[in-house]
Write an enzyme that holds these catalytic residues in place. Structure first.
Site, PDB file in Angstrom:
ATOM      1  N   HIS A  21       0.831  -1.222   0.000  1.00 11.73           N
ATOM      2  CA  HIS A  21       0.000   0.000   0.000  1.00 11.73           C
ATOM      3  C   HIS A  21       0.859   1.263   0.000  1.00 11.73           C
ATOM      4  O   HIS A  21       1.491   1.587   1.004  1.00 11.73           O
ATOM      5  CB  HIS A  21      -0.923  -0.030   1.231  1.00 11.73           C
ATOM      6  CG  HIS A  21      -1.897   1.099   1.297  1.00 11.73           C
ATOM      7  ND1 HIS A  21      -3.188   1.007   0.830  1.00 11.73           N
ATOM      8  CD2 HIS A  21      -1.773   2.360   1.760  1.00 11.73           C
ATOM      9  CE1 HIS A  21      -3.815   2.153   1.017  1.00 11.73           C
ATOM     10  NE2 HIS A  21      -2.978   2.998   1.577  1.00 11.73           N
ATOM     11  N   HIS A  29       0.979   5.482  -1.919  1.00 10.29           N
ATOM     12  CA  HIS A  29       0.380   6.487  -2.819  1.00 10.29           C
ATOM     13  C   HIS A  29       1.523   7.291  -3.440  1.00 10.29           C
ATOM     14  O   HIS A  29       2.010   8.236  -2.825  1.00 10.29           O
ATOM     15  CB  HIS A  29      -0.521   7.470  -2.054  1.00 10.29           C
ATOM     16  CG  HIS A  29      -1.613   6.857  -1.254  1.00 10.29           C
ATOM     17  ND1 HIS A  29      -2.923   6.867  -1.651  1.00 10.29           N
ATOM     18  CD2 HIS A  29      -1.607   6.212  -0.054  1.00 10.29           C
ATOM     19  CE1 HIS A  29      -3.676   6.269  -0.737  1.00 10.29           C
ATOM     20  NE2 HIS A  29      -2.897   5.852   0.244  1.00 10.29           N
ATOM     21  N   GLU A  32      -8.386   3.970  -7.738  1.00 14.07           N
ATOM     22  CA  GLU A  32      -9.209   4.303  -6.579  1.00 14.07           C
ATOM     23  C   GLU A  32     -10.491   5.036  -6.974  1.00 14.07           C
ATOM     24  O   GLU A  32     -10.474   5.973  -7.763  1.00 14.07           O
ATOM     25  CB  GLU A  32      -8.403   5.177  -5.615  1.00 14.07           C
ATOM     26  CG  GLU A  32      -9.116   5.425  -4.306  1.00 14.07           C
ATOM     27  CD  GLU A  32      -8.217   6.111  -3.312  1.00 14.07           C
ATOM     28  OE1 GLU A  32      -7.869   5.487  -2.295  1.00 14.07           O
ATOM     29  OE2 GLU A  32      -7.842   7.280  -3.544  1.00 14.07           O
ATOM     30  N   SER A  66     -18.700  10.715  -2.484  1.00 11.69           N
ATOM     31  CA  SER A  66     -19.854  10.386  -1.634  1.00 11.69           C
ATOM     32  C   SER A  66     -21.126  11.098  -2.111  1.00 11.69           C
ATOM     33  O   SER A  66     -22.224  10.719  -1.721  1.00 11.69           O
ATOM     34  CB  SER A  66     -19.551  10.781  -0.187  1.00 11.69           C
ATOM     35  OG  SER A  66     -19.289  12.174  -0.115  1.00 11.69           O
ATOM     36  N   HIS A  93     -11.959   4.284  -1.862  1.00 12.08           N
ATOM     37  CA  HIS A  93     -11.224   5.208  -0.989  1.00 12.08           C
ATOM     38  C   HIS A  93     -11.513   4.934   0.479  1.00 12.08           C
ATOM     39  O   HIS A  93     -10.594   4.700   1.255  1.00 12.08           O
ATOM     40  CB  HIS A  93     -11.512   6.674  -1.343  1.00 12.08           C
ATOM     41  CG  HIS A  93     -10.780   7.619  -0.445  1.00 12.08           C
ATOM     42  ND1 HIS A  93     -11.362   8.206   0.652  1.00 12.08           N
ATOM     43  CD2 HIS A  93      -9.489   8.023  -0.449  1.00 12.08           C
ATOM     44  CE1 HIS A  93     -10.460   8.960   1.272  1.00 12.08           C
ATOM     45  NE2 HIS A  93      -9.315   8.864   0.621  1.00 12.08           N
ATOM     46  N   HIS A 121      -9.481   1.660   2.233  1.00 10.45           N
ATOM     47  CA  HIS A 121      -9.136   2.203   3.559  1.00 10.45           C
ATOM     48  C   HIS A 121     -10.346   1.950   4.460  1.00 10.45           C
ATOM     49  O   HIS A 121     -11.493   2.125   4.030  1.00 10.45           O
ATOM     50  CB  HIS A 121      -8.911   3.716   3.497  1.00 10.45           C
ATOM     51  CG  HIS A 121      -7.706   4.132   2.698  1.00 10.45           C
ATOM     52  ND1 HIS A 121      -7.793   4.720   1.471  1.00 10.45           N
ATOM     53  CD2 HIS A 121      -6.388   4.063   2.989  1.00 10.45           C
ATOM     54  CE1 HIS A 121      -6.578   5.005   1.025  1.00 10.45           C
ATOM     55  NE2 HIS A 121      -5.701   4.596   1.916  1.00 10.45           N
ATOM     56  N   GLU A 146      -9.704   4.016   9.888  1.00 15.66           N
ATOM     57  CA  GLU A 146      -8.359   4.522  10.145  1.00 15.66           C
ATOM     58  C   GLU A 146      -8.321   5.354  11.429  1.00 15.66           C
ATOM     59  O   GLU A 146      -7.385   5.240  12.215  1.00 15.66           O
ATOM     60  CB  GLU A 146      -7.922   5.366   8.930  1.00 15.66           C
ATOM     61  CG  GLU A 146      -6.566   6.026   9.066  1.00 15.66           C
ATOM     62  CD  GLU A 146      -6.126   6.717   7.785  1.00 15.66           C
ATOM     63  OE1 GLU A 146      -6.944   6.835   6.850  1.00 15.66           O
ATOM     64  OE2 GLU A 146      -4.963   7.145   7.726  1.00 15.66           O
TER      65      GLU A 146
HETATM   66  C1  BEZ Z   1     -15.809  12.688  -1.082  1.00 13.13           C
HETATM   67  O1  BEZ Z   1     -16.933  12.485  -0.693  1.00 13.13           O
HETATM   68  O2  BEZ Z   1     -15.545  12.769  -2.279  1.00 13.13           O
HETATM   69  C2  BEZ Z   1     -14.711  12.863  -0.059  1.00 13.13           C
HETATM   70  C3  BEZ Z   1     -15.011  12.809   1.279  1.00 13.13           C
HETATM   71  C4  BEZ Z   1     -14.013  12.954   2.216  1.00 13.13           C
HETATM   72  C5  BEZ Z   1     -12.717  13.143   1.816  1.00 13.13           C
HETATM   73  C6  BEZ Z   1     -12.413  13.200   0.467  1.00 13.13           C
HETATM   74  C7  BEZ Z   1     -13.408  13.049  -0.471  1.00 13.13           C
HETATM   75 FE   FE2 Z   2      -3.461   5.023   2.164  1.00 13.43          FE
END
Ligand code: BEZ
Ligand code: FE2
Length: 404
Positions: free
Chosen positions: A62, A64, A142, A146, A181, A208, A211
Site C-alpha cells: 500500500h 500512494h 481508486e 460520496s 477510498h 481504507h 483509520e
Molecule cells: C468525497 O466524498 O468525495 C470525499 C469525502 C471525504 C474526503 C475526500 C473526499
Molecule cells: Fe493510504
C-alpha cells in the site's frame, strides 16, 4: 541459468545454510552449490559478499506515489487537521509531483529491496512510471465520491482508469486492481458497482477502513470532527453508509483493508471470517494520531506497508519494519522480527495473489540480498539483525534480472 550463493537463505521453513539457488525468471532449484554447479554446468555463479542473506523481494502492498511531493505541507499529529491540509494542498502537491519524482521514489523502494508494490492511484497519474519501473505493480485504481449527484461522472472516470491499467503492456508487470477510498467518501451505489467490477474481472480489491476515531464516530452517529468537515466541503451532515453496511459490501470477495486501527474485535473477526486481510501502516498511523493496530490480537493475514509520503517520511520497507518494532513494544522482539519479515514476503504475496514472496522452486525469481555488517553470532537473531542493520539492500533481482 544463474546460481546465487549466499551464507543464508530465508525460506518458508526458516533460514537455511550451505545451500544455493538456481534460477532463470523463476526459481529452478535449491541445493548445495556443488550439486547445482554439476547439474547446471553452464550457469553463471553469483557469489555474494560474506554475511549475506537471500530474501524474496519485499512487497509493499500500500503506497500512494501521487503524493510524493509532500515533505512539510501536510499537518501531522491528528487525522482531521491532516485531512483538512490534504484538501488545502492537494492541487499544489499533485502539481509538484512529476514522473521524475515518482520514479525516484520507485528507485528508493528498490534500494530497500521492494520488488513489488501496490500503488493506490486517485487520478492515474503514476501509470506511466509504474509501466516503466521494473518492479511488479498492483495498480489500484481508486474510486472516490460520496455525493450522489456526481457519482455517475466519478464512476465513469474510474472505469476509464481501470481500462487504461488493463491495457498496459504485459512486459510492464502491472496487475490492474480496484481500490475504494473509504466508507465515508464513496457512495454505496458506486461502491457496489466497483466491487462487482473487481469480482467479475478477478482484480485485487482494497479499501481504507476505520483509520481514525473520527471516522468511527461519523459512521456510527454522524457526529464528531467529520460533521464540520462534511458541512464545510459537501454541505451535508449525514454519512452515506455505516460500518456494517460497508463491511457487507465486500462479503463475497476477499479484500485488502488498509489500517483498521479503530475496528473492534467483533469487526475484525467478521473480516477474518470473510477471508479479508489488512494492510498495516504503523508510521502513517502514528504520524496521523490514529492509534496502534493490535497486531498481537489479529486472526487474519496482514502486511506491513508504508502508505504514501502524504503520511510518512520515507518509502523504505526497512524504515517501516524498524518503526513496527518500536510501535509494538510489548511483543517479544525476536518473535516480532520474524513475523514482520513474513508479512512483507510470503503473506503479502498471498494477499496480492502473486507467485512471488517465497524462496521455493517454481516461484518468480524476485530477490533482495541483505548483507549483515559481521557474521551473526546466533542464528535465531537473523530476522532482528536484518531489520536493524539494513539501510539499503546489496542486490535486487526481479524475474531473474539484476537491478541493484
Ligand atoms: C468525497 O466524498 O468525495 C470525499 C469525502 C471525504 C474526503 C475526500 C473526499
Ligand atoms: Fe493510504
Amino acid at each position: 541459468m544463474k546460481i546465487i550463493n549466499t551464507d543464508f537463505i530465508y525460506t518458508p521453513n526458516g533460514f537455511v545454510q550451505n545451500k544455493a539457488v538456481a534460477f532463470t525468471g523463476t526459481i529452478q532449484d535449491i541445493d548445495t552449490l556443488e550439486t547445482l554447479k554439476k547439474k547446471y554446468p553452464d550457469a553463471k555463479v553469483i557469489q555474494t559478499e560474506a554475511n549475506s542473506i537471500l530474501y524474496p523481494g519485499f512487497i509493499n502492498t500500500h503506497v500512494h506515489l501521487e503524493f510524493s511531493a509532500n515533505k512539510t505541507s501536510l499537518q501531522y499529529g491528528s487525522f482531521m487537521p491532516w485531512l483538512d491540509s490534504v484538501i488545502k494542498h492537494r492541487d499544489d502537491l499533485m502539481g509538484a509531483c512529476d514522473n521524475n519524482m515518482m520514479q525516484k521514489e520507485c528507485e528508493e523502494m528498490m534500494r530497500s529491496g521492494i520488488t513489488t508494490f501496490g500503488a493506490i492511484s486517485s487520478f492515474g497519474n503514476e501509470l506511466e512510471v509504474c509501466e516503466k519501473t521494473p518492479q511488479r505493480v498492483v495498480f489500484f485504481n481508486e474510486l472516490i465520491g460520496s455525493n450522489a449527484m456526481y457519482a455517475d461522472m466519478l464512476y465513469g472516470d474510474f472505469m476509464e482508469r481501470v481500462k487504461a491499467s488493463q491495457s498496459c503492456k504485459k512486459s510492464s508487470r502491472i496487475t490492474p486492481a480496484v481500490a475504494i477510498h473509504s466508507p465515508y467518501s464513496v457512495h454505496p451505489i458506486i461502491l457496489q458497482k466497483a466491487v462487482n467490477v473487481a469480482k467479475q474481472n478477478d482484480l485485487p480489491l482494497s479499501a481504507h477502513f476505520l483509520e481514525s476515531q473520527a471516522e468511527r464516530e461519523w459512521l456510527e452517529s454522524g457526529s464528531g470532527d467529520f460533521e464540520a468537515f462534511f458541512e464545510k466541503y459537501f454541505n451535508t451532515s449525514t454519512p452515506v453508509t455505516n460500518i456494517e453496511e460497508f463491511m457487507h459490501a465486500f462479503d463475497t470477495y476477499p479484500t485488502h483493508f488498509t489500517h483498521c486501527v479503530q475496528a473492534t474485535k467483533e469487526e475484525l473477526n467478521y473480516l477474518a471470517d470473510k477471508g479479508h486481510s489488512i494492510a498495516h501502516c504503523p508510521r502513517s498511523n502514528r504520524y496521523l494520531g490514529c492509534g496502534r493496530l493490535k497486531i498481537e490480537e489479529l486472526n487474519l493475514p496482514f502486511s506491513v506497508a508504508t502508505d504514501g509520503l502524504s503520511s510518512n517520511d520515507s518509502l523504505s520497507i526497512f524504515d517501516e519494519l524498524r518503526a513496527s518494532l518500536m510501535l509494538h513494544n510489548d511483543i517479544p522482539i525476536q518473535e516480532l522480527s520474524s513475523q514482520l519479515l513474513q508479512t512483507v514476503t510470503a503473506d503479502a504475496a498471498d494477499i496480492l495473489r502473486l507467485n512471488c514472496g517465497k524462496i521455493e522452486a517454481g516461484k518468480l525469481a524476485d530477490f533482495a540480498v541483505v548483507t549483515l555488517p559481521e557474521a551473526p553470532k546466533r542464528e535465531e537473531e537473523l530476522a532482528l539483525w536484518t531489520i536493524l542493520h539494513t539501510k539499503a539492500v546489496s542486490q535486487v533481482y526481479i524475474q531473474g534480472e539484476q537491478y541493484v
